[in-house]
Design an enzyme around this catalytic site. Structure first.
Site, PDB file in Angstrom:
ATOM      1  CG  ASP A 208      11.704  -4.117 -14.982  1.00 44.58           C
ATOM      2  OD1 ASP A 208      12.501  -4.260 -15.916  1.00 44.58           O
ATOM      3  OD2 ASP A 208      11.030  -5.056 -14.503  1.00 44.58           O
ATOM      4  CD  GLU A 267       4.471  15.908  -3.942  1.00 47.21           C
ATOM      5  OE1 GLU A 267       5.160  15.899  -2.902  1.00 47.21           O
ATOM      6  OE2 GLU A 267       3.429  15.230  -4.086  1.00 47.21           O
TER       7      GLU A 267
END
Length: 550
Positions: A208, A267
């Site tokens: 956001d 990851e």
């Protein structure tokens, strides 16, 4: 529902994918308190899957005092009780993944709630462990705010704190103090909070207002912006529009931080990020934020504007193409912050024509270079709701009423049933916002069995999109300048090409198919009308044609 996109496990599943935004307060209330919740989302995931989308984006459900309905977070790692529990969220993840849907959640990294424990500690004094976790500044000699920065919601972006005898920065509501991401400890904490949700199984984040994450530490004044007068000769309602926002957002330090976000994300193979950027130069910011191992995608407010003319769209799309290069846009024409596109983009058209134009805009989004984000209720053709002042909940609208009515009109509850069910099946009690009367006859149950309904038009288009060649995802885009009410563009890859023509005007229109596409296949989905005679294309109002050539 089949297709190459739905349930796609490719690491870049998001590229040319379709994301369905769920605003949880207004989606489905399972526990009967008038507010939508996570169990309600779980109940409706089969419906979402039936649309043919790839992923859901769930707007904030974290612990919050709800000053800005979840965009003021008081605990990044827990679910607010009005939405359920962490276990409820785990069930949403589990069921969505069983259905082949990815799950994207909001993350608000630029600010917190003023009731977050971090801010409660930070505001106590100037030398506590979290004293520098937020943006604090001394008053000017006369006691006024440190500079001229304005809040997005109007008025000064600075709020006075009597304990510290300093101002703190609030780019939005006064209850949303800005984090100081120049502090390495803040960055580490936010990255750890992202990891918490990645470990829980989310497939990505919508970040956001991400270009607000850093401010210019010089606290230099923003320069004035030439004021645009409205049709009545009056200046803007919101004081935010009086400045060029040079120093309060979109700072270069953010580019380095986003690389750290990307390193964490990688990851967890197959995850993604999409950033919301609002800026005076959005295309440049989108390009910077989606290259050099930063975000996967970004979207701006360009197509969330009132303007939907063919020329505006041509200019916007061409500028984006020229600037973004290898970066990646996400196209949205509706969300929880702006009036619904059915109303906003159909001014001057009768309801029947508006109903025809909505699928045309979806076709446009599906064929553009980029990904697509749909907002709940778009598939039903919901118009903007007219919410009475006494029913307003949005502080943005309450503060600027009556010149601006806020965002409640696009946030009213989803209408699920229309057969005598109270509140259109959203809740058994009075909902947090009233169900719009004009939405009842558009309820999902009404449209379900109507082959020609908006709901089934959207399903057909998304299914059709899933049958297109995977090469479309990365094909180049060329806008054709026609100077009229047609939006015309090509998508070209090494092996194949697409040619798209859409009539956005008030009258039927004709267009000559370029020689390059002579002998191409007309693959236009059903329902768009018009005719092709040799190279001559004739389109009715809201008509469209798509051609394919290897």
């Amino acid at each position: 529902m089949s297709g190459i996109h739905t349930g796609n496990t490719n690491a870049e599943w998001w590229r040319n994918g379709v994301i369905y935004q769920i605003y949880p307060r207004s989606f489905c209330d399972a526990n009967g308190d008038g507010i939508g919740d996570l169990p309600g989302i779980c109940q409706k995931l089969d419906y979402v899957k039936s649309l043919g989308v790839d992923a859901i984006w769930i707007s904030p459900f974290f612990k919050s005092p709800m000053a800005d309905f979840g965009y003021d977070v008081s605990d990044y790692r827990d679910v607010d009780p009005i939405f359920g529990t962490l276990e409820d969220f785990d069930r949403v993840i589990e069921k969505a993944h069983e259905l082949g849907l990815k799950v994207i959640i909001d993350q608000i990294l630029s600010h917190t709630s003023d009731q977050h424990p971090w801010f409660e500690e930070s505001r106590q004094n100037r030398d506590n462990p979290k004293a520098d976790w937020y943006v604090w500044a001394d008053a000017k000699a006369d006691g006024s705010a440190p500079n001229n920065w304005m809040s997005n919601f109007g008025g000064s972006a600075w709020r006075w704190c009597t304990r510290r005898r300093q101002y703190y920065l609030t780019n939005f509501l006064k209850e949303q103090p800005d984090l100081n991401l120049h502090n390495p400890e803040v960055q580490e904490q936010l990255l750890a909070d992202l990891r918490f949700w990645l470990d829980r199984g989310v497939d990505g984040f919508r970040l956001d207002a991400i270009n607000h994450a850093f401010h210019n530490r010089s606290l230099q004044d923003n320069p004035p912006r030439p004021v645009k007068l409205d049709n009545n000769g009056l200046p803007p309602v919101n004081s935010y529009e009086y400045q060029w926002h040079i120093h309060d957002k979109s700072q270069p330090e953010n580019l380095v931080f986003l690389q750290r976000v990307r390193a964490l994300q990688e990851e967890y193979p197959g995850t993604m990020t999409v950033g919301e950027v609002g800026d005076d130069n959005t295309h440049k910011i989108m390009a910077e934020y989606t290259t050099e191992n930063r975000l996967n995608m970004a979207y701006s407010f360009d197509l969330l504007s009132e303007n939907c003319s063919a020329q505006f769209l041509r200019d916007t799309l061409e500028k984006n193409r020229q600037v973004i290069e290898e970066g990646w846009p996400c196209w949205s024409i509706s969300n929880h912050d702006v009036p619904r596109s059915f109303t906003r983009w159909n001014k001057g058209f009768d309801n029947e024509t508006a109903m025809a134009r909505a699928p045309m805009y979806l076709l446009m989004q599906l064929m553009l270079r980029g990904s697509v984000c749909l907002y709940q209720g778009e598939e039903l053709g919901l118009p903007e709701a007219d919410v009475a002042f006494e029913d307003l909940q949005d502080p943005y609208g309450i503060n600027l009423w009556p010149e601006f009515k806020g965002r409640d009109g696009c946030r009213t509850p989803m209408p699920w049933f229309n057969g005598g069910e109270i509140n259109a099946g959203f809740s058994k009690v009075k909902p947090w916002l009233p169900v719009a009367e004009e939405h009842y006859h558009l309820a999902a149950s009404v449209q379900e069995d109507d082959q020609h309904s908006m709901l089934n038009r959207f399903r057909d288009l998304l299914q059709w999109h899933g049958t297109l060649s995977p090469a479309l995802a990365t094909a180049d885009q060329t806008i054709v300048e026609t100077g009229d009410d047609l939006l015309v563009f090509e998508r070209n890859s090494d092996a194949e090409s697409y040619f798209v023509v859409l009539n956005l005007g008030h009258e039927p229109a004709a267009f000559a198919l370029p020689e390059k596409f002579a002998g191409s296949e007309d693959i236009t989905p059903s329902g768009f009308g018009g005719s092709v005679n040799g190279a001559q294309i004739t389109l009715p109002v809201a008509g469209a044609r798509v051609f394919f050539k290897k």
